[in-house]
Write a protein that holds these residues in place. Structure first.
Motif, PDB file in Angstrom:
ATOM      1  N   PHE A   1       0.841  -1.196   0.000  1.00 47.95           N
ATOM      2  CA  PHE A   1       0.000   0.000   0.000  1.00 47.95           C
ATOM      3  C   PHE A   1       0.870   1.237   0.000  1.00 47.95           C
ATOM      4  O   PHE A   1       1.933   1.231   0.610  1.00 47.95           O
ATOM      5  CB  PHE A   1      -0.809   0.092   1.306  1.00 47.95           C
ATOM      6  N   GLY A   2       0.384   2.289  -0.595  1.00 48.70           N
ATOM      7  CA  GLY A   2       1.097   3.536  -0.440  1.00 48.70           C
ATOM      8  C   GLY A   2       0.440   4.647  -1.223  1.00 48.70           C
ATOM      9  O   GLY A   2      -0.279   4.403  -2.198  1.00 48.70           O
TER      10      GLY A   2
ATOM     11  N   TYR B   1       4.629   9.494  -2.858  1.00 46.78           N
ATOM     12  CA  TYR B   1       5.910   8.788  -3.013  1.00 46.78           C
ATOM     13  C   TYR B   1       5.753   7.331  -2.575  1.00 46.78           C
ATOM     14  O   TYR B   1       6.271   6.410  -3.211  1.00 46.78           O
ATOM     15  CB  TYR B   1       6.989   9.496  -2.176  1.00 46.78           C
ATOM     16  N   GLY B   2       4.988   7.120  -1.516  1.00 51.07           N
ATOM     17  CA  GLY B   2       4.727   5.757  -1.053  1.00 51.07           C
ATOM     18  C   GLY B   2       3.948   4.945  -2.075  1.00 51.07           C
ATOM     19  O   GLY B   2       4.088   3.723  -2.147  1.00 51.07           O
ATOM     20  N   GLY B   3       3.130   5.613  -2.870  1.00 51.21           N
ATOM     21  CA  GLY B   3       2.396   4.926  -3.932  1.00 51.21           C
ATOM     22  C   GLY B   3       3.333   4.486  -5.041  1.00 51.21           C
ATOM     23  O   GLY B   3       3.185   3.403  -5.613  1.00 51.21           O
ATOM     24  N   MET B   4       4.320   5.331  -5.328  1.00 54.46           N
ATOM     25  CA  MET B   4       5.326   4.944  -6.320  1.00 54.46           C
ATOM     26  C   MET B   4       6.106   3.743  -5.799  1.00 54.46           C
ATOM     27  O   MET B   4       6.318   2.761  -6.514  1.00 54.46           O
ATOM     28  CB  MET B   4       6.271   6.119  -6.606  1.00 54.46           C
ATOM     29  N   LEU B   5       6.509   3.817  -4.539  1.00 60.67           N
ATOM     30  CA  LEU B   5       7.235   2.689  -3.946  1.00 60.67           C
ATOM     31  C   LEU B   5       6.395   1.421  -4.004  1.00 60.67           C
ATOM     32  O   LEU B   5       6.896   0.331  -4.291  1.00 60.67           O
ATOM     33  CB  LEU B   5       7.600   2.989  -2.482  1.00 60.67           C
ATOM     34  N   SER B   6       5.104   1.565  -3.743  1.00 55.02           N
ATOM     35  CA  SER B   6       4.205   0.416  -3.750  1.00 55.02           C
ATOM     36  C   SER B   6       4.188  -0.246  -5.130  1.00 55.02           C
ATOM     37  O   SER B   6       4.339  -1.465  -5.262  1.00 55.02           O
ATOM     38  CB  SER B   6       2.808   0.884  -3.335  1.00 55.02           C
TER      39      SER B   6
ATOM     40  N   ILE C   1      -1.463  -1.477  -4.043  1.00 59.22           N
ATOM     41  CA  ILE C   1      -2.340  -0.317  -4.181  1.00 59.22           C
ATOM     42  C   ILE C   1      -1.433   0.907  -4.275  1.00 59.22           C
ATOM     43  O   ILE C   1      -0.658   1.170  -3.353  1.00 59.22           O
ATOM     44  CB  ILE C   1      -3.271  -0.161  -2.953  1.00 59.22           C
ATOM     45  N   ALA C   2      -1.501   1.586  -5.397  1.00 55.82           N
ATOM     46  CA  ALA C   2      -0.657   2.765  -5.610  1.00 55.82           C
ATOM     47  C   ALA C   2      -1.571   3.973  -5.762  1.00 55.82           C
ATOM     48  O   ALA C   2      -2.151   4.200  -6.818  1.00 55.82           O
ATOM     49  CB  ALA C   2       0.218   2.584  -6.844  1.00 55.82           C
ATOM     50  N   ALA C   3      -1.705   4.727  -4.684  1.00 51.86           N
ATOM     51  CA  ALA C   3      -2.631   5.860  -4.680  1.00 51.86           C
ATOM     52  C   ALA C   3      -1.891   7.146  -5.016  1.00 51.86           C
ATOM     53  O   ALA C   3      -0.838   7.423  -4.445  1.00 51.86           O
ATOM     54  CB  ALA C   3      -3.303   5.977  -3.311  1.00 51.86           C
ATOM     55  N   SER C   4      -2.427   7.904  -5.949  1.00 57.01           N
ATOM     56  CA  SER C   4      -1.834   9.192  -6.337  1.00 57.01           C
ATOM     57  C   SER C   4      -0.324   9.077  -6.497  1.00 57.01           C
ATOM     58  O   SER C   4       0.448   9.807  -5.890  1.00 57.01           O
ATOM     59  CB  SER C   4      -2.169  10.275  -5.302  1.00 57.01           C
ATOM     60  N   ALA C   5       0.073   8.122  -7.326  1.00 54.92           N
ATOM     61  CA  ALA C   5       1.489   7.790  -7.487  1.00 54.92           C
ATOM     62  C   ALA C   5       1.979   8.263  -8.855  1.00 54.92           C
ATOM     63  O   ALA C   5       1.733   7.613  -9.857  1.00 54.92           O
ATOM     64  CB  ALA C   5       1.680   6.278  -7.363  1.00 54.92           C
TER      65      ALA C   5
ATOM     66  N   VAL D   1      -3.357  -1.586  -8.439  1.00 57.35           N
ATOM     67  CA  VAL D   1      -4.442  -0.603  -8.558  1.00 57.35           C
ATOM     68  C   VAL D   1      -3.816   0.781  -8.527  1.00 57.35           C
ATOM     69  O   VAL D   1      -3.079   1.109  -7.595  1.00 57.35           O
ATOM     70  CB  VAL D   1      -5.448  -0.720  -7.389  1.00 57.35           C
ATOM     71  N   PHE D   2      -4.069   1.561  -9.571  1.00 52.20           N
ATOM     72  CA  PHE D   2      -3.639   2.956  -9.587  1.00 52.20           C
ATOM     73  C   PHE D   2      -4.874   3.808  -9.312  1.00 52.20           C
ATOM     74  O   PHE D   2      -5.806   3.824 -10.120  1.00 52.20           O
ATOM     75  CB  PHE D   2      -3.054   3.330 -10.951  1.00 52.20           C
ATOM     76  N   SER D   3      -4.897   4.472  -8.171  1.00 51.31           N
ATOM     77  CA  SER D   3      -6.045   5.327  -7.878  1.00 51.31           C
ATOM     78  C   SER D   3      -5.604   6.779  -7.932  1.00 51.31           C
ATOM     79  O   SER D   3      -4.460   7.110  -7.583  1.00 51.31           O
ATOM     80  CB  SER D   3      -6.625   4.989  -6.502  1.00 51.31           C
ATOM     81  N   ASN D   4      -6.484   7.621  -8.416  1.00 50.93           N
ATOM     82  CA  ASN D   4      -6.142   9.027  -8.597  1.00 50.93           C
ATOM     83  C   ASN D   4      -7.298   9.914  -8.175  1.00 50.93           C
ATOM     84  O   ASN D   4      -8.434   9.690  -8.605  1.00 50.93           O
ATOM     85  CB  ASN D   4      -5.856   9.319 -10.077  1.00 50.93           C
TER      86      ASN D   4
END
Lengths: 366, 366
Positions: A33-34, A37-42, A57-61, A290-293
């Motif tokens: 999860f992240g 920046y944590g979403g990119m890492l995820s 789960i990559a949120a706003s990545a 999952v890419f969420s934006n």
């Protein structure tokens, strides 16, 4: 040198393996999860350690806001970012702010500027002031939460109002005087404490020292791989509500400033392109992400916002949340949550369930 | 410290990216190839850099001959390896060799052994001699090429005969005396030059110095991640044609010897397990790899020799070659090639063609 993102991923892997080992939980599935920046890492973690993490789960990545062949984000210098900020402000606010910036940019006396608008010291130049104001708007766009939030303020005691961009726009529209309108909007963020005695403008363009490089930890990280930062995205004052600023930081300038800020540091601007490939190459070789934006958040412009049917067969998902802010989907539920945010969270739970249930290799050895 | 296998993969990636950059060939697809250690690198490269390499050919790649949870190879101490050597020798030869080893292991006078069989110096113990002989047989099993080959001799001027195991077995079966039979077989390899004046037995078990650790480059590599080496696989003299040798090297012994051989080196025996997961986890998270195995080569026992239907849907392939030696499929064609080797090569070409033709993401941006 341990701050490189690949070291961070290796650390995650090491910790997770230890957990598996200590609890004999080798068959327990892991979801990364992240957000941001944590979403990119995820997303990168799933790419690099696919046998360890079942999905991510990559949120706003903004994994596509990088330099190199195949990345469209920089084709117009990253201006899409500032366009998105402008879109979030809305047309009425944008017109007000745009014309106010014209007045500000033409202002000559730095001494008058400081005394009239309560700056702590005489600014180096008008551009520093304009950038300081502009950075309010993208921050507030990121923070377009439907509830008051202390996520983006430096002090947990201070909360931005719900939909803070609206608050800033209202403040600006209530002012008849141009520069006053900008400072009214800026105050929503910079004087969130309501206790500031004067405004301190960081030195970023006209002086030898650059206050952008003061925080060592994050500076190291974005310097190393040229992680996206809004201050090297261009503005033009037409497609966005800001001003002409089309050579913010060249790669050379960033490299130079970085190795000055952190002795001996060498930037590798193509690092991410080389490690993960171009956007189609990246999406062509991963699965279960999952890419969420949040579409109110300007970072969606550098993120994965659409995928092909072929990519969907590999369990890649895009969840665009029209009324969403920066990784709002990862935050605690709030009575004020918009229906699309709630729906996105539900979808994520369903997708994760399907990953955990799937009778693939991992569960086959259970 | 640059000899670690992950550094090797990063070097490959760096070279390949430079080629793409210099020739503007970003859309050219890349297929990884390799045999033996190179086959492991090939498979691991596809795992770690899936956006850079479209697929991988991993020939005789014992990626499952590692320590850690889920690896079955070490459940009987790697004895499958020596069983496979025995199988390649065939039952008649195996019986002869097995009983000859009983005589050798009971031999008491090292002085007599040296003078009778032409050793350069008195061996430290009989075990060193037995291991020295045993290592002929797995080498010849690996080298079961249908043509004479200099691949496994240290000197390109010297060729082993075609099917050298047969030559060694014939030599042993022609000798009536037990220990003489072993030396006759050993001579096929150790006296390939036909010019040796005496045999030098490496010190491996009974003395403080261990000649196994003399080659620094390879020693570093297998020490670092405990790459598989036949001298820490067990023998028992029943399932195989050798002798009881069931505590060859413990992990602790290897670690100790390694850090003595290369100052400051720390072995990480679970490195591969941690990086790539257990066999089902690894196979559950990769795609587009061909695992080819020569079944006369004992290394197939630590390699991928079967895959599930689900894994096949991800374009994983196993090509077991009954009359194949160690990565013979990657060698030049030879008039003596067995039909199954030729067929395996054809299949690889077809599979690679399908990878290059597939209209996936990579070609979609061409």
């Amino acid at each position: 040198q341990y701050l490189d993102h690949e070291q961070a991923l290796a650390d995650f892997a090491s910790i997770l393996y230890s957990l598996q080992e200590n609890r004999s939980a080798y068959d327990s599935k892991i979801i990364a999860f992240g957000g941001s920046y944590g979403g990119m890492l995820s997303a990168w973690f799933r790419f690099q350690y696919p046998s360890l993490v079942t999905g991510a789960i990559a949120a706003s990545a903004p994994i596509f806001a990088f330099l190199g062949e195949g990345f469209e984000f920089y084709e117009n210098g990253g201006n899409d970012y500032w366009k998105a900020v402008t879109h979030t402000a809305g047309p009425r606010c944008a017109d007000r702010i745009r014309s106010a910036f014209v007045t500000l940019m033409a202002y000559k006396s730095m001494k008058d500027l400081a005394s009239t608008y309560g700056l702590c010291e005489k600014p180096v130049n008008v551009l520093d002031v304009a950038l300081w104001v502009a950075n309010v708007f993208d921050t507030l766009a990121m923070g377009s939460f439907p509830f008051r939030s202390n996520y983006l303020t430096d002090n947990p005691a201070y909360y931005l109002p719900a939909y803070p961009m609206k608050a800033a726009c209202s403040a600006a529209l209530a002012e008849s005087e141009d520069i006053g309108a900008l400072f009214a909007a800026a105050s929503v963020f910079y004087n969130v404490s309501q206790q500031e005695k004067c405004f301190k403008i960081p030195k970023t363009t006209g002086s030898k020292s650059n206050d952008r490089f003061s925080g060592k930890l994050w500076t190291y990280q974005w310097c190393k791989s040229m992680l996206p930062e809004e201050f090297y995205f261009t503005m033009n004052g037409k497609d966005d509500m800001f001003f002409k600023y089309n050579d913010p930081f060249s790669v050379e300038q960033v490299s130079k400033a970085c190795s000055k800020a952190i002795k001996g540091l060498k930037t590798d601007p193509l690092k991410i392109r080389k490690r993960y490939g171009s956007p189609p190459q990246f999406l062509g070789s991963v699965s279960r992400i999952v890419f969420s934006n949040g579409l109110l958040d300007p970072w969606h412009t550098g993120s994965v916002t659409s995928i092909s049917p072929e990519q969907q067969t590999r369990d890649l998902h895009v969840l665009n949340i029209p009324s969403g802010a920066h990784h709002v989907d990862l935050m605690f539920t709030n009575p004020g949550d918009a229906p699309d945010v709630t729906a996105a969270r539900k979808q994520q739970v369903q997708i994760i369930s399907s990953w955990l249930d799937s009778s693939d290799e991992l569960s086959a050895i259970a």
